[in-house]
Write an enzyme that holds these catalytic residues in place. Sequence first.
Site, short mmCIF file in Angstrom:
data_model
loop_
_atom_site.label_atom_id
_atom_site.label_comp_id
_atom_site.label_asym_id
_atom_site.label_seq_id
_atom_site.Cartn_x
_atom_site.Cartn_y
_atom_site.Cartn_z
N HIS A 151 49.59 -45.46 -12.89
CA HIS A 151 50.19 -44.34 -13.65
C HIS A 151 49.72 -44.32 -15.10
O HIS A 151 49.18 -45.30 -15.61
CB HIS A 151 51.72 -44.46 -13.63
CG HIS A 151 52.33 -43.96 -12.36
ND1 HIS A 151 52.43 -44.74 -11.24
CD2 HIS A 151 52.89 -42.75 -12.05
CE1 HIS A 151 53.01 -44.04 -10.27
NE2 HIS A 151 53.29 -42.83 -10.74
N LYS A 155 54.72 -44.15 -18.88
CA LYS A 155 55.78 -44.31 -17.89
C LYS A 155 56.66 -45.51 -18.26
O LYS A 155 56.14 -46.59 -18.54
CB LYS A 155 55.16 -44.50 -16.49
CG LYS A 155 56.18 -44.55 -15.37
CD LYS A 155 55.50 -44.39 -14.03
CE LYS A 155 56.47 -44.53 -12.87
NZ LYS A 155 57.59 -43.59 -12.92
N1 LIG Z 1 60.05 -37.11 -8.35
C1 LIG Z 1 58.85 -36.79 -8.80
O1 LIG Z 1 58.05 -36.12 -8.11
C2 LIG Z 1 58.46 -37.22 -10.16
C3 LIG Z 1 59.32 -38.01 -10.89
N2 LIG Z 1 59.04 -38.34 -12.17
C4 LIG Z 1 60.09 -39.06 -12.87
O2 LIG Z 1 60.76 -38.13 -13.72
C5 LIG Z 1 61.26 -38.80 -14.87
C6 LIG Z 1 60.74 -38.09 -16.11
O3 LIG Z 1 59.34 -38.25 -16.20
P1 LIG Z 1 58.52 -37.58 -17.40
O4 LIG Z 1 58.76 -36.11 -17.43
O5 LIG Z 1 57.14 -38.09 -17.28
O6 LIG Z 1 59.24 -38.26 -18.67
P2 LIG Z 1 59.37 -37.70 -20.15
O7 LIG Z 1 59.79 -38.86 -21.00
O8 LIG Z 1 58.16 -36.93 -20.53
O9 LIG Z 1 60.58 -36.64 -20.05
C7 LIG Z 1 61.92 -36.97 -20.00
C8 LIG Z 1 62.64 -36.04 -20.95
O10 LIG Z 1 64.05 -36.18 -20.80
C9 LIG Z 1 64.60 -36.22 -22.10
N3 LIG Z 1 65.94 -36.80 -22.09
C10 LIG Z 1 66.34 -38.06 -22.38
N4 LIG Z 1 67.67 -38.17 -22.27
C11 LIG Z 1 68.13 -36.95 -21.90
C12 LIG Z 1 69.42 -36.43 -21.61
N5 LIG Z 1 70.51 -37.19 -21.69
N6 LIG Z 1 69.54 -35.13 -21.25
C13 LIG Z 1 68.45 -34.34 -21.17
N7 LIG Z 1 67.20 -34.78 -21.44
C14 LIG Z 1 67.05 -36.07 -21.79
C15 LIG Z 1 63.59 -37.04 -22.88
O11 LIG Z 1 63.80 -36.97 -24.27
P3 LIG Z 1 63.31 -38.23 -25.16
O12 LIG Z 1 61.84 -38.27 -25.04
O13 LIG Z 1 63.80 -37.89 -26.54
O14 LIG Z 1 63.98 -39.45 -24.58
C16 LIG Z 1 62.32 -36.35 -22.42
O15 LIG Z 1 62.06 -35.15 -23.10
C17 LIG Z 1 60.82 -40.26 -14.72
O16 LIG Z 1 61.86 -41.01 -14.13
C18 LIG Z 1 59.62 -40.16 -13.78
O17 LIG Z 1 59.39 -41.35 -13.08
C19 LIG Z 1 57.88 -37.96 -12.77
C20 LIG Z 1 56.96 -37.22 -12.08
C21 LIG Z 1 57.17 -36.79 -10.72
O1 LIG Z 2 56.58 -41.18 -14.06
C1 LIG Z 2 55.76 -40.54 -13.37
O2 LIG Z 2 54.78 -39.97 -13.85
C2 LIG Z 2 56.00 -40.46 -11.94
N1 LIG Z 2 57.11 -40.93 -11.45
C3 LIG Z 2 57.53 -40.91 -10.11
C4 LIG Z 2 57.66 -42.30 -9.58
O3 LIG Z 2 58.05 -43.21 -10.34
O4 LIG Z 2 57.42 -42.52 -8.40
C5 LIG Z 2 56.67 -40.01 -9.24
C6 LIG Z 2 55.22 -40.01 -9.60
O5 LIG Z 2 54.69 -41.23 -9.23
C7 LIG Z 2 55.03 -39.74 -11.07
#
Ligand SMILES: NC(=O)C1=CN([C@@H]2O[C@H](COP(=O)(O)OP(=O)(O)OC[C@H]3O[C@@H](n4cnc5c(N)ncnc54)[C@H](OP(=O)(O)O)[C@@H]3O)[C@@H](O)[C@H]2O)C=CC1
Ligand SMILES: O=C(O)C1=N[C@H](C(=O)O)C[C@H](O)C1
Length: 265
Positions: A151, A155
């Site tokens: 990744h 992350k």
């Molecule tokens: N299921 C799937 O297909 C996928 C899952 N993911 C997962 O999704 C999650 C997010 O990933 P990603 O977008 O890369 O992470 P990011 O850090 O880019 O985004 C998370 C966002 O949530 C904000 N945040 C933090 N606390 C809160 C709150 N209490 N309420 C609302 N927003 C909040 C963060 O703000 P701040 O930066 O200020 O903390 C940030 O803007 C991870 O757990 C990742 O593993 C990712 C890709 C695909």
């Molecule tokens: O944080 C990410 O980027 C992603 N998170 C998810 C995970 O932890 O499996 C899904 C994907 O791998 C991207």
Amino acid sequence: MTTTATDQQPAPADRESLLIPVGVLGARGRMGTEVVKAVNDADDLELVAMVDDGDWLFNVADAGAQVVVDFTRPDVVMDNIRFCIDNNIHCVVGTTGFDEARLATVAEWLEPKPELGVVIAPNFGIGAILLMRFAQEAARFFPSVEVVELHHPNKVDAPSGTAVRTARLVASARRAAGLPPVPDATTDELPGARGTDVEGVRVHAVRLAGLVAHQEVLLGAAGESLTLRHDSFDRASFMPGVLLAVREISRRPGLTVGIEGFLGL
Ligand SMILES: NC(=O)C1=CN([C@@H]2O[C@H](COP(=O)(O)OP(=O)(O)OC[C@H]3O[C@@H](n4cnc5c(N)ncnc54)[C@H](OP(=O)(O)O)[C@@H]3O)[C@@H](O)[C@H]2O)C=CC1
Ligand SMILES: O=C(O)C1=N[C@H](C(=O)O)C[C@H](O)C1
């Protein structure tokens, strides 16, 4: 000619009432930004609230969101789900960090609200979901198996939620087939050299600039190996799965883990 509700296309006012009102949590994050775009581009969805860290969570309820999409952080996601359930809002959760205890808690919260749906999916990418299924299918034929996830370096959790789920599915298939433990003679090891152990399956996490989300499952037997690999080169790859879940969730009450069932798998 005036279009009426009795024609093929609903009249504009009716069409608006058919739109699903969607709120996005983590809206300014990497995934949230992409979800906001995807919802705005979808004809049948209406983005009614965008909430990020420091914003007022009640905005999603005040705006009338019927479905909330959560891509935040493992340490805040449970509070968000609780809030949505208390406010009768369906949840599509992509945030990682769910173990059996957390899933059981969400299921318990849903008990008094039998009409509500929460889907928690470690990966919404269709290819990644298929990779998990293929790994599960292949697992019983190979004495050796290891999972490698790769990744972007921003992350926060390791190993990825997808890798943990993949390892659990593979481990369960191995148990069902009565396979012995994976062969491994390691007795002398620097900490971490063999990755982490998820139900007897070794999982390794790579963090590298330039990557998005990638996973390999390596399966080995005497004289052969099978490598299953999936690459998400762009977060757009997760959007068809997210939108499918948003559209389906009101018809899927209770807790659903993964969107395999929504895809007919
Ligand atoms: N299921 C799937 O297909 C996928 C899952 N993911 C997962 O999704 C999650 C997010 O990933 P990603 O977008 O890369 O992470 P990011 O850090 O880019 O985004 C998370 C966002 O949530 C904000 N945040 C933090 N606390 C809160 C709150 N209490 N309420 C609302 N927003 C909040 C963060 O703000 P701040 O930066 O200020 O903390 C940030 O803007 C991870 O757990 C990742 O593993 C990712 C890709 C695909
Ligand atoms: O944080 C990410 O980027 C992603 N998170 C998810 C995970 O932890 O499996 C899904 C994907 O791998 C991207």
